[in-house]
Design an enzyme around this catalytic site. Structure first.
Site, PDB file in Angstrom:
ATOM      1  N   ASP A  11       7.153  -4.827  -8.260  1.00 55.72           N
ATOM      2  CA  ASP A  11       6.093  -4.315  -7.382  1.00 55.72           C
ATOM      3  C   ASP A  11       6.686  -3.129  -6.627  1.00 55.72           C
ATOM      4  O   ASP A  11       7.896  -2.894  -6.668  1.00 55.72           O
ATOM      5  CB  ASP A  11       5.652  -5.422  -6.391  1.00 55.72           C
ATOM      6  CG  ASP A  11       4.568  -4.942  -5.433  1.00 55.72           C
ATOM      7  OD1 ASP A  11       3.607  -4.292  -5.900  1.00 55.72           O
ATOM      8  OD2 ASP A  11       4.673  -5.180  -4.215  1.00 55.72           O
ATOM      9  N   SER A  12       5.819  -2.418  -5.890  1.00 62.26           N
ATOM     10  CA  SER A  12       6.309  -1.307  -5.081  1.00 62.26           C
ATOM     11  C   SER A  12       7.109  -1.811  -3.880  1.00 62.26           C
ATOM     12  O   SER A  12       7.841  -1.038  -3.271  1.00 62.26           O
ATOM     13  CB  SER A  12       5.129  -0.488  -4.576  1.00 62.26           C
ATOM     14  OG  SER A  12       4.276  -1.325  -3.820  1.00 62.26           O
ATOM     15  N   CYS A  74       1.974  -5.990  -9.483  1.00 62.15           N
ATOM     16  CA  CYS A  74       1.420  -4.899  -8.679  1.00 62.15           C
ATOM     17  C   CYS A  74       0.115  -4.490  -9.350  1.00 62.15           C
ATOM     18  O   CYS A  74       0.114  -4.178 -10.544  1.00 62.15           O
ATOM     19  CB  CYS A  74       2.424  -3.741  -8.681  1.00 62.15           C
ATOM     20  SG  CYS A  74       1.800  -2.211  -7.985  1.00 62.15           S
ATOM     21  N   GLU A 153       3.927  -5.044   4.836  1.00 61.37           N
ATOM     22  CA  GLU A 153       5.373  -4.779   4.787  1.00 61.37           C
ATOM     23  C   GLU A 153       6.006  -5.007   6.165  1.00 61.37           C
ATOM     24  O   GLU A 153       7.157  -5.414   6.268  1.00 61.37           O
ATOM     25  CB  GLU A 153       5.658  -3.335   4.330  1.00 61.37           C
ATOM     26  CG  GLU A 153       5.261  -3.017   2.889  1.00 61.37           C
ATOM     27  CD  GLU A 153       6.334  -3.360   1.845  1.00 61.37           C
ATOM     28  OE1 GLU A 153       7.525  -3.351   2.173  1.00 61.37           O
ATOM     29  OE2 GLU A 153       5.939  -3.641   0.691  1.00 61.37           O
ATOM     30  N   CYS A 185      -4.741  -6.280  -4.599  1.00 66.52           N
ATOM     31  CA  CYS A 185      -3.436  -5.670  -4.311  1.00 66.52           C
ATOM     32  C   CYS A 185      -2.560  -6.850  -3.933  1.00 66.52           C
ATOM     33  O   CYS A 185      -2.967  -7.686  -3.110  1.00 66.52           O
ATOM     34  CB  CYS A 185      -3.540  -4.693  -3.145  1.00 66.52           C
ATOM     35  SG  CYS A 185      -1.935  -4.135  -2.529  1.00 66.52           S
ATOM     36  N   HIS A 187      -0.117  -7.133  -2.119  1.00 67.54           N
ATOM     37  CA  HIS A 187       0.294  -7.229  -0.720  1.00 67.54           C
ATOM     38  C   HIS A 187      -0.734  -8.008   0.123  1.00 67.54           C
ATOM     39  O   HIS A 187      -0.384  -8.588   1.147  1.00 67.54           O
ATOM     40  CB  HIS A 187       0.406  -5.830  -0.087  1.00 67.54           C
ATOM     41  CG  HIS A 187       1.679  -5.122  -0.378  1.00 67.54           C
ATOM     42  ND1 HIS A 187       1.974  -4.591  -1.607  1.00 67.54           N
ATOM     43  CD2 HIS A 187       2.750  -4.823   0.425  1.00 67.54           C
ATOM     44  CE1 HIS A 187       3.156  -3.996  -1.551  1.00 67.54           C
ATOM     45  NE2 HIS A 187       3.651  -4.132  -0.332  1.00 67.54           N
TER      46      HIS A 187
END
Ligand code: DGL
Length: 272
Positions: A11-12, A74, A153, A185, A187
């Protein structure tokens, strides 16, 4: 390929851990290698060419660790780079869009589905196209929620500011009377509580991690590659930068200590 080889995830940043959590819950004996491109997060505001380039670098890094299956944890990379990755990899590659869309199509009762994701995922119409392929009667309402990524994050899971931003993004979708919302997403499930509070209990939230984990199980069992050891699998985490919050937020989210965390130099990713 050996049963004990690890499953690779990328993932990013921290988002893909929401998928790792689902896979580890279903398949606790599997060894896991995770790569989070924390030096280059977010992917969602980058061009398709850049997302494809970064995804190929992440996949090559994981291939060098002998992964038996690649999970593109992701949605942005799944929406943009999945075809490219499948074209050049010889191991199976699982993306987030198909399992998430399928689950949402099976869940909705009123055929009104909301989709939230990064700008790149929404602009590429990844979910809309897949949902319409599954059922042309579905009405889809989508909206990019780019600020959710830095909030996740940062671990801003219960903050007032997160709730205000969530209201700004989600109330227009709620007004469309959606009964199902795809958190498109990886996240976003970190902000699950606030998202659920804002859209209300009647809206069913879909997180691609859980349906993707069943797909992982199917692929591995179909190829005789499920790890049948009776030991709990090892998890190793690689990141392209170690932001001060990564370990803390990751541990809260996974509910366990992270011991094996390594930094990968960008040079190692960009040179073949
Ligand atoms: N977690 C990612 C996704 O599922 C990427 C978020 C980002 O880097 O913008 O789309």
């Amino acid at each position: 390929m050996n049963r004990t080889n690890p499953i690779g995830f990328f993932d990013s940043g921290i988002g893909g851990l929401t998928v790792v959590k689902s896979v580890s819950r279903l398949l606790p004996n599997e060894n896991i290698i995770y790569f989070g491109d924390t030096a280059r997060v977010p992917y969602g505001s980058k061009s398709n060419d850049t997302v494809i380039e970064y995804s190929i670098q992440a996949a090559n890094f994981l291939l060098r660790k002998n992964v038996k299956l690649l999970v593109v944890a992701c949605n942005t990379a799944s929406a943009i780079a999945l075809k490219e990755l499948r074209r050049f990899l010889t191991i199976p590659v699982i993306g987030m869009i198909e399992p998430g869309a399928k689950m949402a199509a099976q869940t909705t009762k009123n055929n009104k589905i909301g989709v939230i994701g990064t700008r790149a995922t929404i602009n590429n119409k990844a979910y809309t196209n897949e949902l319409q392929r599954l059922n042309s009667k579905l009405k889809i309402f989508d909206s990019p929620c780019p600020l959710f990524v830095p909030l996740a994050e940062e671990g801003w899971i219960k903050n007032k500011a997160t709730e205000l931003i969530a209201k700004e993004y989600l109330l227009p979708l709620k007004e469309k009377e959606i009964d199902t919302l795809i958190m498109g997403c990886t996240h976003y499930p970190i902000l699950y509580e606030i998202i659920q509070k804002v859209v209300g209990k009647k809206v069913q939230l879909i997180d691609s991690g859980s349906p993707a984990s069943y797909l992982v199980e199917n692929y591995l069992s179909g190829r005789g590659l499920l790890n049948n050891s009776n030991q709990i699998g090892m998890s190793e985490f690689y990141v392209s930068d170690i932001p001060s919050k990564f370990k803390e937020v990751a541990e809260i989210f996974l509910g366990k200590k992270i011991t094996h965390i390594h930094k990968v130099e960008l040079e190692e990713l960009t040179t073949e």
